[in-house]
Design a protein around this motif. Structure first.
Motif, PDB file in Angstrom:
ATOM      1  N   LYS A 189       0.727  -1.056   0.065  1.00 15.84           N
ATOM      2  CA  LYS A 189       0.119   0.020  -0.040  1.00 15.84           C
ATOM      3  C   LYS A 189       0.915   1.171   0.233  1.00 15.84           C
ATOM      4  N   ALA A 190       0.948   2.193  -0.918  1.00 17.45           N
ATOM      5  CA  ALA A 190       1.610   3.387  -1.025  1.00 17.45           C
ATOM      6  C   ALA A 190       0.641   4.686  -0.663  1.00 17.45           C
ATOM      7  N   TRP A 193      -1.671   0.655  -4.648  1.00 14.34           N
ATOM      8  CA  TRP A 193      -0.748  -0.372  -4.137  1.00 14.34           C
ATOM      9  C   TRP A 193       0.584  -0.298  -5.354  1.00 14.34           C
ATOM     10  N   ILE A 194       1.421  -0.696  -4.974  1.00  9.58           N
ATOM     11  CA  ILE A 194       2.818  -0.508  -5.813  1.00  9.58           C
ATOM     12  C   ILE A 194       3.440  -1.976  -5.682  1.00  9.58           C
ATOM     13  N   CYS A 195       4.161  -2.373  -6.829  1.00  9.88           N
ATOM     14  CA  CYS A 195       5.201  -3.307  -6.860  1.00  9.88           C
ATOM     15  C   CYS A 195       6.234  -3.200  -7.722  1.00  9.88           C
ATOM     16  N   LYS A 196       7.462  -3.204  -7.150  1.00 17.20           N
ATOM     17  CA  LYS A 196       8.576  -2.881  -8.053  1.00 17.20           C
ATOM     18  C   LYS A 196       8.888  -4.053  -8.900  1.00 17.20           C
ATOM     19  N   ARG A 229      -8.031  -0.050 -11.502  1.00 14.61           N
ATOM     20  CA  ARG A 229      -6.942   0.064 -12.624  1.00 14.61           C
ATOM     21  C   ARG A 229      -5.670  -0.569 -12.245  1.00 14.61           C
ATOM     22  N   CYS A 230      -5.048  -1.196 -13.152  1.00 14.00           N
ATOM     23  CA  CYS A 230      -3.720  -1.866 -13.003  1.00 14.00           C
ATOM     24  C   CYS A 230      -3.074  -1.542 -14.123  1.00 14.00           C
ATOM     25  N   VAL A 287      -1.714  -0.376  -8.854  1.00  9.47           N
ATOM     26  CA  VAL A 287      -2.924  -0.867  -8.725  1.00  9.47           C
ATOM     27  C   VAL A 287      -3.811   0.369  -7.931  1.00  9.47           C
ATOM     28  N   GLU A 288      -4.653   0.782  -8.611  1.00 10.41           N
ATOM     29  CA  GLU A 288      -5.449   1.762  -8.027  1.00 10.41           C
ATOM     30  C   GLU A 288      -6.857   1.058  -7.689  1.00 10.41           C
TER      31      GLU A 288
END
Length: 237
Positions: free
Chosen positions: A9-10, A124-127, A175-176, A193-194
């Motif tokens: 979670k960002a 949400w984020i993922c490097k 949204r991804c 991911v929003e």
């Protein structure tokens, strides 16, 4: 394959929409929030005496914490409480939610504000070195992965549905997409991911949410968002 456990979670945004703009007072709102939450919003304060022709959605007061984790935007037509990840630390989702809800409840009660609409927005984020490939592998058929979507530089999916969550009719968006992530002033590629769970704009003039309904809504919306995340990004067995 990309799963929910890979996503961090960002940003969490809790928004209340207040349709009666005439009831807003920047000085009163500023005094109300800092009177109780100066320890939370201990950073710079922006109080903007904007001309009347500036849209009422534009914040007149912006409060934030020194570490950049918390921010509160106050405008005549909406109030947005932000939590933003500033360092690579684990934060319990319940703590994020409860703090923001508490601040919004305090605002509604102290300002005697009428609330006609609610929204929860989570990012949400993922490097990832190849984020497009991760999204394509998750959502596209194998024959498309190796043909039309092979070696995609950027990719995005977007889905919207209208659902009923107990006593609330809501729009549920997800949204991804691929994008650039900036953490601790370091830029990297990744998946974003929003999720946006909001009550209907058509009801804003008729619906009036109580403080208890606001608290209940954000709890239900958060649970809906979490459940959707697990469905979209299941863990591989």
């Amino acid at each position: 394959m990309l799963s929910a456990t890979d996503l961090n979670k960002a940003i969490a945004q809790l928004v209340i929409f207040t349709p009666d703009a005439s009831a807003f007072s920047a000085s009163q709102a500023l005094a109300l929030i800092l009177g109780k939450y100066s320890h939370l919003y201990d950073g710079s304060v922006q109080a903007l005496p904007l001309p009347e022709e500036i849209p009422q959605e534009v914040p007149r007061v912006i409060l934030q914490s020194k570490d950049g984790t918390h921010r509160l935007d106050l405008s005549p037509l909406r109030v947005t409480s932000y939590w933003m990840r500033s360092v690579e630390t684990l934060v319990e989702p319940e703590d994020i939610l409860s703090t923001s809800v508490e601040v919004l409840e305090h605002y509604v009660e102290g300002m005697e504000a009428q609330v006609g609409r609610l929204a929860l927005v989570l990012t949400w984020i993922c490097k990832a070195e190849n984020p497009a490939k991760l999204i394509v592998e998750r959502f596209c058929k194998p024959e498309l992965q190796t043909t039309i979507f092979n070696e995609s530089e950027n990719f995005e999916i977007h889905n919207h549905k209208h659902v009923n969550l107990k006593d609330f009719s809501v729009n549920s968006w997800i949204r991804c997409k691929t994008g650039l992530l900036i953490m601790n002033n370091v830029e990297s590629k990744g998946v974003i991911v929003e999720q946006d769970v909001n009550t209907l704009i058509e009801e804003i003039q008729q619906r009036r949410f109580t403080s208890e309904e606001i608290k209940t809504y954000f709890q239900i919306a958060a649970a809906e968002a979490e459940a959707n995340l697990q469905v979209y990004f299941p863990k591989e067995i």
